[in-house]
Design an enzyme around this catalytic site. Sequence first.
Site, PDB file in Angstrom:
ATOM      1  N   ASP A  54     -34.409 -20.037  32.754  1.00 33.24           N
ATOM      2  CA  ASP A  54     -34.364 -20.963  33.885  1.00 33.24           C
ATOM      3  C   ASP A  54     -35.669 -20.932  34.673  1.00 33.24           C
ATOM      4  O   ASP A  54     -35.706 -20.635  35.858  1.00 33.24           O
ATOM      5  CB  ASP A  54     -33.184 -20.597  34.789  1.00 33.24           C
ATOM      6  N   ASN A  71     -34.042  -9.565  29.280  1.00 31.96           N
ATOM      7  CA  ASN A  71     -33.295 -10.056  30.433  1.00 31.96           C
ATOM      8  C   ASN A  71     -32.087 -10.864  29.980  1.00 31.96           C
ATOM      9  O   ASN A  71     -32.227 -11.845  29.243  1.00 31.96           O
ATOM     10  CB  ASN A  71     -34.166 -10.937  31.318  1.00 31.96           C
ATOM     11  N   GLU A  72     -30.919 -10.414  30.399  1.00 30.14           N
ATOM     12  CA  GLU A  72     -29.646 -11.103  30.171  1.00 30.14           C
ATOM     13  C   GLU A  72     -29.412 -11.507  28.719  1.00 30.14           C
ATOM     14  O   GLU A  72     -29.031 -12.650  28.436  1.00 30.14           O
ATOM     15  CB  GLU A  72     -29.531 -12.324  31.086  1.00 30.14           C
ATOM     16  N   TYR A 111     -23.803 -12.519  40.546  1.00 31.69           N
ATOM     17  CA  TYR A 111     -23.865 -13.661  41.462  1.00 31.69           C
ATOM     18  C   TYR A 111     -22.488 -13.993  42.025  1.00 31.69           C
ATOM     19  O   TYR A 111     -22.118 -15.162  42.126  1.00 31.69           O
ATOM     20  CB  TYR A 111     -24.473 -14.869  40.748  1.00 31.69           C
ATOM     21  N   GLU A 117     -30.504  -8.433  39.978  1.00 36.31           N
ATOM     22  CA  GLU A 117     -30.490  -9.808  40.479  1.00 36.31           C
ATOM     23  C   GLU A 117     -29.221 -10.028  41.286  1.00 36.31           C
ATOM     24  O   GLU A 117     -28.126  -9.655  40.857  1.00 36.31           O
ATOM     25  CB  GLU A 117     -30.547 -10.845  39.342  1.00 36.31           C
ATOM     26  N   TRP A 134     -32.807 -11.802  43.744  1.00 31.46           N
ATOM     27  CA  TRP A 134     -33.323 -12.951  43.024  1.00 31.46           C
ATOM     28  C   TRP A 134     -33.339 -14.126  43.990  1.00 31.46           C
ATOM     29  O   TRP A 134     -32.292 -14.579  44.394  1.00 31.46           O
ATOM     30  CB  TRP A 134     -32.442 -13.269  41.798  1.00 31.46           C
TER      31      TRP A 134
END
Length: 597
Positions: free
Chosen positions: A160, A409-410, A465, A501, A546
Amino acid sequence: MLKPRATATRDLVSLDGLWRFAISTAVGERPWTRTLDTPLEAAVPASYNDQFTDSAIRDHVGRVWYQRTVRVPRGWAGERVILRVGAATHEGRVYVDDVLVAEHIGGYTPFEADITEQVGAGGEFRLTIGVNNELTHTTVPPGRITVTQDGRRTQTHHHDFFNYAGLARSVQLYSVPSVHIEDITVVTGLDATTGTVAYEVETSAAAAVRVRVLDAAGAEVAAADGASGTVRIDDVTPWRPGAAYLYDLVAEIVDGDTVLDTYTQLFGVRTVEVRGTRFLINGEPFYFTGFGKHEDTPVRGKGHDDAYLVHDFQLMRWTGANSFRTTHYPYAEEVLELADRQGIVVIDETAAVGINLAVVGGLGGRPHPPTYSPDTCNDDTRAAHAQAIRELVARDKNHPSVVMWCIANEPSTHEEGAREYFEPLVELTRKLDPTRPVSHTASLLTTFKNDLIADLFDVLCLNRYYGWYIATGDLATAETYMEADLRGWCEKYTKPILITEYGADTLPGLHSVWDQPWTEEYQAAYLEANHRAFDRCAAVVGEQVWNFADFQTSNGIHRVDGNRKGVFTRDRRPKAAAHTLKARWSSLNGRKPSSSG
């Protein structure tokens, strides 16, 4: 790989500035064999995408060409001449006149070419660099190219942020003696008030080597003969977060009393260790406060800019941040050098972002292609990933600010094939550098119930999140979810947990008296709810928001002029959340909040 420096035996010339520029479709075949026929010029270092007003350039998929003439200094006769490209995103080809002298895959690490045989002291040559921004399932990061109905090639990927490309780091020409130092490795230790410095100096040919260690005042505190060994520094001053202290390791190739080559490697004496659920620097518990960031500024894209570098570090200091992660690729070497001098702690990350086709299915769990298969992330992808790890460690191994490697990452770590993919990469990272912990970051799709690889890593890094993508606008529920998630990981593993994050998109100037997403008040309240959950989990060793600043992304209706999760705007103006972080972090000073349960 040593960063080029001017020394008593080496010279350095910057090739930064304006270069002739063209996209591949505008210059025909073999453009390196002639002067580029183009009216365009592009700045180096900078991404090319936003420098021009033509959308065909900004959205171009494929190769672009940079070109300029270079004169070798006339005093370089008898020296080796090296050309260094700081980064070519994502693949570079370098031509000296008509000769291909270097090829490199990987958009964020440097590469070099010895061009001594192609050039002469005092002579001029045509330098052409082709840069290809294409991403496929065998590149890191991965991606996919499709062709539209009208024949345009388009790039898709699963990260992203905007796929900025070009020569975003400096291009340099430097000289070395015929017999020269090629690499230096420094590994430090602490024994009470004594520092140990294990060193290894690699040379281009067999040669006599001596080393000297100088303190910050230039006084010699240790010395040794030989290309490898260990020296001790009595009454050492360690490198500490927020209190950086650097020594010089002066390596010399000698012939009797004559110095044939010299190179100075800065280093700090410090140790890093994971013990149970604690992260220790110099044997003392450390609590991370800081950010995920991006190399992203208006017009320059991912181009390195010293003024932004200084200002960003000032803003991090202002908030009380003591660390950042190089999301989601290795940053310019100047960034790590400043972190070394400023005492800022760095988690150093490869460009392996988007190894996760599960995001196609979204949080709803819809069907998606397998992430790991012969047609998606496969053995070739893992080979590219391994090379990215090798180059990252080789470039950044001597930076005291770097305390942990983050190799992805992820990624989709709950899918079949994840362990077979990642286990060799973790083993490789530990072999290359057994002194630093190894990590990756887990996405919201990866939970303590379905994860397949967390046991391989030293620190559990979680991207979460709750309150944004889950329980949006319901911070009471979000806080409950976060605490339950953390306790699940704690019960399964005895490892430190680092929140790498957490954040909420926010439009500056949008306000509300209610918990309304996108407002400045909501972003601040979101952070506070997360902090309460972090403080109730003793295994949490840090929090990195983040994001540091808003950044540009690719087209998407869920993004309004990019990702707005920054606590600063893209031009570095603070949102209300920046003041929320300043109030919390300035009081912590690298220590875990006392309310932990």
